[in-house]
Design a protein around this motif. Structure first.
Motif, mmCIF file in Angstrom:
data_model
loop_
_atom_site.group_PDB
_atom_site.id
_atom_site.type_symbol
_atom_site.label_atom_id
_atom_site.label_comp_id
_atom_site.label_asym_id
_atom_site.label_seq_id
_atom_site.Cartn_x
_atom_site.Cartn_y
_atom_site.Cartn_z
ATOM 1 N N TRP A 364 26.668 14.944 18.365
ATOM 2 C CA TRP A 364 27.403 15.895 17.538
ATOM 3 C C TRP A 364 27.174 15.590 16.068
ATOM 4 N N GLN A 366 29.133 16.185 12.656
ATOM 5 C CA GLN A 366 30.491 16.548 12.280
ATOM 6 C C GLN A 366 30.723 16.369 10.779
ATOM 7 N N THR A 371 31.899 21.272 13.546
ATOM 8 C CA THR A 371 31.106 20.429 14.426
ATOM 9 C C THR A 371 29.954 21.244 14.992
ATOM 10 N N SER A 372 28.797 20.622 15.138
ATOM 11 C CA SER A 372 27.646 21.322 15.687
ATOM 12 C C SER A 372 26.824 20.372 16.533
ATOM 13 N N GLU A 375 21.317 22.954 20.990
ATOM 14 C CA GLU A 375 21.440 23.749 22.209
ATOM 15 C C GLU A 375 20.240 23.487 23.106
ATOM 16 N N ASP A 380 23.976 28.346 25.330
ATOM 17 C CA ASP A 380 25.151 27.642 24.809
ATOM 18 C C ASP A 380 25.431 26.401 25.652
ATOM 19 N N HIS A 382 25.066 22.046 25.379
ATOM 20 C CA HIS A 382 24.929 21.056 24.318
ATOM 21 C C HIS A 382 24.774 19.617 24.822
ATOM 22 N N ALA A 421 20.912 21.580 15.349
ATOM 23 C CA ALA A 421 22.352 21.779 15.464
ATOM 24 C C ALA A 421 22.753 23.117 14.855
ATOM 25 N N LYS A 422 23.568 23.841 15.545
ATOM 26 C CA LYS A 422 24.062 25.135 15.076
ATOM 27 C C LYS A 422 25.588 25.078 15.029
ATOM 28 N N LYS A 423 26.129 25.256 13.829
ATOM 29 C CA LYS A 423 27.584 25.142 13.694
ATOM 30 C C LYS A 423 28.275 26.292 14.415
ATOM 31 N N GLN A 424 29.195 25.946 15.292
ATOM 32 C CA GLN A 424 29.892 26.966 16.082
ATOM 33 C C GLN A 424 31.408 26.824 16.048
ATOM 34 N N SER A 426 34.838 25.482 13.778
ATOM 35 C CA SER A 426 35.370 25.034 12.493
ATOM 36 C C SER A 426 36.887 25.201 12.507
#
Length: 431
Positions: A364, A366, A371-372, A375, A380, A382, A421-424, A426
């Motif tokens: 992760w 962070q 947090t991202s 994939e 989706d 992780h 990493a893709k932020k998903q 918050s």
């Protein structure tokens, strides 16, 4: 003058001669594919939450008396340096092409490593892999003297009489096509330096900074971190299973070298233990970051200590006149099963052990906003990191993050972790 003294803070500004360059490791289909049922992460953590720095995180420095260290050196002979250990390397790491499919399956799926190696199964049989650090931690130009070095920690349980052992593989990484190594047993001086015992601890965290090696401790004597001086490596003169002074000389449980501790950092009763540590050169001064290991179902704390900038305290933490070391920053993370931690600028990278239904762990990224994570297979999912996550180490001179998983050693650009990493999640979206 020590090797470190001749080399102190000399920036070379050169790359590692293709050490970490090249094409990405080609993984087998079995190693690169994770089913949706294994990889779906439904309990993704939210953002980091900054918390108050309390005295519970304060450590106390306890250095071994100089007379005890000198007495041990007088008995064992003149200490040797890191280069002597590298020159004695008589074991060989296997290149990725020679790793088995099962070993390659221990590697991260996304992002893929750019380089990887495998440890010899017979040489590590019965030993548990642990933390890793490099000459990229030791000095900001990535080399120690003229050598590129990787240190890999391993531990094993022992009989009731000895309690266990901890050893470090000193890897000569000057030639990326041929990595050789030699074992060094970690030890603790006893009897005012007249003898030594084995360090009885799993090596879950390890940082080599300047001429000091700091490792996490769980051997029951209250120490949170042990400190070792890389200028005090000793040769073992007897090849035997015993540890310490024996008839005819000194034995180090079959290792050719011994590294005796020069100090400890201790926490008070009930304080969180630093189960994993790493170096952060993006702060001023440089800092040691720590995290507590957790099982699935619990949150964990992450925190930071400043490293000393005083010339007579090279490699040690910044302590006050009473030897007290205060944390400078602390956070709480909801990552369960935390295993490794890395910090750079405003980002924290936390490796997570696989969940009950996951084949791989997760790395992760962070911060206090979200947090991202990477994939897997464009969906989706992780759980894309290694099968058995360990500590993380950043080689600043090359931009690479290094780690271990089972019998594999691997590296990849930290930039590739950020890109993957893709932020998903918050705080803004209610996570």
């Amino acid at each position: 003058m020590t090797q470190r003294g001749r080399h102190r803070r000399r920036r070379r500004g050169r790359a590692l001669r293709g050490f970490l360059a090249g094409t990405a490791l080609a993984l087998t289909a079995a190693a690169t594919m994770i089913s949706a049922s294994q990889a779906t992460v439904s309990d993704a953590p939210g953002a980091l939450k900054q918390v108050e720095v309390t005295t519970a995180l304060r450590m106390t420095e306890d250095l071994v008396p100089q007379t005890s260290l000198d007495r041990l050196s007088a008995g064992m002979g003149r200490p040797v340096g890191v280069s002597a250990v590298l020159e004695a390397g008589d074991r060989l790491l296997r290149d990725s092409a020679d790793c088995t499919a099962a070993e390659r399956g221990q590697l991260p799926v996304a992002p893929e490593p750019v380089t990887s190696y495998c440890w010899d199964a017979a040489d590590t049989l019965g030993w548990r892999p642990g933390a890793l650090t490099t000459s990229g931690d030791a000095d900001d130009d990535g080399v120690w003297g003229t050598n590129r070095v990787i240190l890999s920690g391993w531990s094993r349980a022992g009989a009731a009489a000895d309690g266990g052992f901890a050893r470090v593989a000193f890897v000569d990484a000057n030639d990326p096509d041929r990595l050789t190594y030699s074992w060094v047993l970690l030890a603790v001086p006893v009897s005012d330096g007249a003898d030594f015992r084995a360090l009885r601890s799993g090596l879950t965290g390890m940082v080599w900074y300047q001429d000091k090696l700091l490792v996490t401790a769980d051997d029951g004597d209250g120490a949170a971190l042990y400190v070792f001086d890389m200028n005090r490596i000793q040769r073992a003169s007897v090849d035997g299973d015993a540890v310490g002074r024996v008839a005819g000389g000194w034995s180090a449980h079959r290792a050719r070298f011994v590294l005796p501790a020069v100090g400890t950092y201790r926490l008070g009763a009930g304080s969180p233990r630093p189960d994993t540590i790493s170096l952060d050169r993006s702060t001023v001064p440089d800092s040691l970051v720590a995290g507590e290991s957790t099982r699935h179902g619990g949150s964990a704390r992450l925190w930071r200590y400043a490293l000393s900038s005083l010339p007579d305290r090279g490699g040690l933490l910044a302590a006050d006149m009473y030897g007290r070391v205060a944390a400078t920053e602390a956070y709480r993370t909801e990552v369960e099963g935390l295993r490794g931690v890395l910090s750079r600028d405003d980002a924290w990278y936390v490796s997570q052990a696989p969940g009950a239904d996951h084949a791989h762990g997760t790395l992760w990224r962070q911060d206090t906003e979200g947090t991202s994570a990477a994939e897997c297979d464009g969906s989706d999912q992780h759980a894309c990191w290694s099968e058995a996550p360990q500590s993380l180490s950043y080689w600043a001179a090359t931009g690479e993050v290094w780690s271990q998983s089972g019998r594999t050693l691997f590296a990849m650009p930290l930039a590739s972790v950020d890109r993957a990493a893709k932020k998903q999640w918050s705080d803004d979206d209610g996570s």
